[in-house]
Scaffold this active site. Structure first.
Site, PDB file in Angstrom:
ATOM      1  N   HIS A  66      -5.457 -49.735 -11.044  1.00  0.00           N
ATOM      2  CA  HIS A  66      -5.936 -48.349 -11.146  1.00  0.00           C
ATOM      3  C   HIS A  66      -6.076 -47.733  -9.749  1.00  0.00           C
ATOM      4  CE1 HIS A  66      -7.913 -44.894 -12.880  1.00  0.00           C
ATOM      5  NE2 HIS A  66      -9.067 -45.146 -12.282  1.00  0.00           N
TER       6      HIS A  66
ATOM      7  N   ALA B 144      -1.063 -39.186 -14.660  1.00  0.00           N
ATOM      8  CA  ALA B 144      -0.386 -40.214 -13.857  1.00  0.00           C
ATOM      9  C   ALA B 144       0.345 -41.098 -14.852  1.00  0.00           C
ATOM     10  CB  ALA B 144      -1.422 -41.027 -13.088  1.00  0.00           C
TER      11      ALA B 144
ATOM     12  N   MET C 111      -1.403 -43.168 -20.679  1.00  0.00           N
ATOM     13  CA  MET C 111      -2.455 -43.432 -21.683  1.00  0.00           C
ATOM     14  C   MET C 111      -3.145 -42.151 -22.143  1.00  0.00           C
ATOM     15  SD  MET C 111      -4.189 -46.717 -19.850  1.00  0.00           S
ATOM     16  CE  MET C 111      -3.207 -47.940 -18.971  1.00  0.00           C
ATOM     17  N   SER C 112      -2.475 -41.027 -22.004  1.00  0.00           N
ATOM     18  CA  SER C 112      -3.111 -39.760 -22.395  1.00  0.00           C
ATOM     19  C   SER C 112      -2.026 -38.789 -22.843  1.00  0.00           C
ATOM     20  CB  SER C 112      -3.872 -39.170 -21.198  1.00  0.00           C
ATOM     21  OG  SER C 112      -2.954 -38.820 -20.170  1.00  0.00           O
TER      22      SER C 112
ATOM     23  N   ASN D 299       3.857 -45.384 -10.244  1.00  0.00           N
ATOM     24  CA  ASN D 299       4.338 -46.776 -10.100  1.00  0.00           C
ATOM     25  C   ASN D 299       5.540 -46.977 -10.996  1.00  0.00           C
ATOM     26  OD1 ASN D 299       1.904 -46.535 -12.143  1.00  0.00           O
ATOM     27  ND2 ASN D 299       3.238 -48.160 -12.926  1.00  0.00           N
TER      28      ASN D 299
ATOM     29  N   HIS E 179     -10.429 -40.483 -22.805  1.00  0.00           N
ATOM     30  CA  HIS E 179      -9.273 -41.223 -23.335  1.00  0.00           C
ATOM     31  C   HIS E 179      -9.647 -41.994 -24.592  1.00  0.00           C
ATOM     32  CE1 HIS E 179      -8.752 -40.808 -18.959  1.00  0.00           C
ATOM     33  NE2 HIS E 179      -7.457 -40.765 -19.203  1.00  0.00           N
TER      34      HIS E 179
ATOM     35  N   HIS F  47     -12.696 -39.826 -12.694  1.00  0.00           N
ATOM     36  CA  HIS F  47     -12.607 -38.664 -13.595  1.00  0.00           C
ATOM     37  C   HIS F  47     -13.988 -37.992 -13.588  1.00  0.00           C
ATOM     38  CE1 HIS F  47      -8.767 -39.644 -15.732  1.00  0.00           C
ATOM     39  NE2 HIS F  47      -9.040 -40.816 -15.215  1.00  0.00           N
TER      40      HIS F  47
ATOM     41  N   TYR G 153      -8.929 -45.009 -25.092  1.00  0.00           N
ATOM     42  CA  TYR G 153      -9.325 -46.381 -24.746  1.00  0.00           C
ATOM     43  C   TYR G 153     -10.791 -46.495 -24.342  1.00  0.00           C
ATOM     44  CZ  TYR G 153      -8.431 -44.891 -19.907  1.00  0.00           C
ATOM     45  OH  TYR G 153      -8.424 -44.218 -18.722  1.00  0.00           O
ATOM     46  N   GLU G 154     -11.451 -45.351 -24.136  1.00  0.00           N
ATOM     47  CA  GLU G 154     -12.887 -45.406 -23.859  1.00  0.00           C
ATOM     48  C   GLU G 154     -13.681 -45.570 -25.150  1.00  0.00           C
ATOM     49  OE1 GLU G 154     -14.170 -42.502 -20.618  1.00  0.00           O
ATOM     50  OE2 GLU G 154     -12.184 -41.774 -21.153  1.00  0.00           O
TER      51      GLU G 154
ATOM     52  N   SER H  54      -5.460 -38.506 -13.629  1.00  0.00           N
ATOM     53  CA  SER H  54      -5.928 -39.512 -12.659  1.00  0.00           C
ATOM     54  C   SER H  54      -5.433 -39.235 -11.248  1.00  0.00           C
ATOM     55  CB  SER H  54      -5.379 -40.896 -13.009  1.00  0.00           C
ATOM     56  OG  SER H  54      -6.075 -41.452 -14.046  1.00  0.00           O
TER      57      SER H  54
HETATM   58  N1  HPA Z   1       1.215 -47.469 -17.603  1.00  0.00           N
HETATM   59  C1  HPA Z   1       0.318 -46.740 -18.290  1.00  0.00           C
HETATM   60  N2  HPA Z   1      -0.413 -45.776 -17.741  1.00  0.00           N
HETATM   61  C2  HPA Z   1      -0.212 -45.515 -16.440  1.00  0.00           C
HETATM   62  C3  HPA Z   1       0.716 -46.232 -15.658  1.00  0.00           C
HETATM   63  C4  HPA Z   1       1.477 -47.266 -16.276  1.00  0.00           C
HETATM   64  O1  HPA Z   1       2.311 -47.950 -15.666  1.00  0.00           O
HETATM   65  N3  HPA Z   1       0.650 -45.703 -14.409  1.00  0.00           N
HETATM   66  C5  HPA Z   1      -0.257 -44.718 -14.438  1.00  0.00           C
HETATM   67  N4  HPA Z   1      -0.794 -44.590 -15.668  1.00  0.00           N
END
Ligand code: HPA
Length: 275
Positions: free
Chosen positions: A248, A114, A212-213, A236, A84, A62, A86-87, A31
């Protein structure tokens, strides 16, 4: 029902029809990190829609293409846009692109993402080399009938992130004057960001960063016997560790800001992988 290996071979055949370059390195761009694509001396670009049996990503930001070309003279294939869990894709769909990179001949795979920082020393904008992962909260891409072409039935997961590549990544970071931290990555199912309680759980489990990946891909890549490195861009502080709610857009914006360091590090790293 055909085997997964047969499906992947069909994908490999349609990619080879579009581009004959044999990659030495395979790279996934996470990402907000797709900007690295501009640093590839591009030979060909194959949209996922054109690849037989390939899943197509639905997430904004993406792109969904395989880029073939060279970085520092090293032939590589980069996956610009991953799919992903989650898709709604199956684990096999999610790992199909990294498996195809391996079947195309890549000897080393670099997975990037990310991630949210769980460890207190990880700040937004930091780069973290993954030393190990926790994949227990997501399904295994190796479940189902065993296909020996894709690895052993019970692969060892003792050294998923190749020590040799970790050393090279640190050397590359030093050379590129980029700070590179280290940590353990926990893959969460998503797509919702974690609750503060889940982030405390992640910390208790030993995670330094959450995303998430990646871990699911790492399992499939390691089972194939390939060398691998994982790089997280900490976008973050994970939920509850700062007062700001997560979005996002913010994740992408921070990743874009960190992309100069990320790009320099990757370029030096790939050069070392070709040496
Ligand atoms: N959590 C999950 N996935 C992420 C995060 C997060 O804080 N930041 C970027 N991808």
């Amino acid at each position: 029902m055909g085997s997964e290996y047969a499906r992947l071979q069909a994908a490999v055949a349609s990619v080879r029809e579009a581009c004959g370059l044999e990659p030495r390195v395979g790279l996934t761009l996470g990402s907000g990190l797709g900007g690295f694509a501009d640093h590839i001396d591009m030979a060909a670009c194959v949209p996922y829609e054109q690849i037989s049996g390939f899943p197509v990503s639905t997430v904004e930001g993406h792109a969904g293409r395989l880029i073939f070309g060279h970085v520092a003279g090293v032939p590589l294939v980069a996956m610009d846009g991953r799919v992903h869990l989650y898709e709604g894709y199956s684990p096999a769909d999610v790992v199909a692109p990294v498996r195809v990179m391996g079947l195309l001949g890549a000897k080393a795979i670099i997975l990037t993402n990310a991630a949210g920082g769980v460890a207190s020393e990880l700040e937004p904008g930091d780069l973290m080399l993954i030393t190990d992962h926790l994949a227990t909260l997501v399904p295994s891409p190796l479940a189902g009938p065993h296909e020996a072409e894709l690895g052993p039935r019970f692969p060892s997961m003792t050294e998923v992130y190749t020590p040799r590549l970790r050393t090279l990544a640190h050397e590359a970071a030093h050379e590129a004057h980029v700070a590179l931290k280290e940590g353990i990555y926990l893959q969460m199912p998503g797509p919702a960001y974690e609750t503060p309680a889940e982030v405390r759980m992640a910390a208790a489990l030993g995670a330094d960063a959450v995303g998430m990946s990646t871990a699911i891909e790492a399992v499939a890549v390691h089972a194939m016997g390939l060398e691998m490195a994982g790089l997280s861009c900490i976008t973050n502080k994970a939920a509850g560790l700062s007062s700001a709610p997560l979005s996002h857009e913010d994740v992408q914006a921070v990743a874009a800001c960190a992309s100069a360091g990320f790009t320099a590090l990757l370029a030096h790293f790939i050069a070392r992988l070709g040496a």
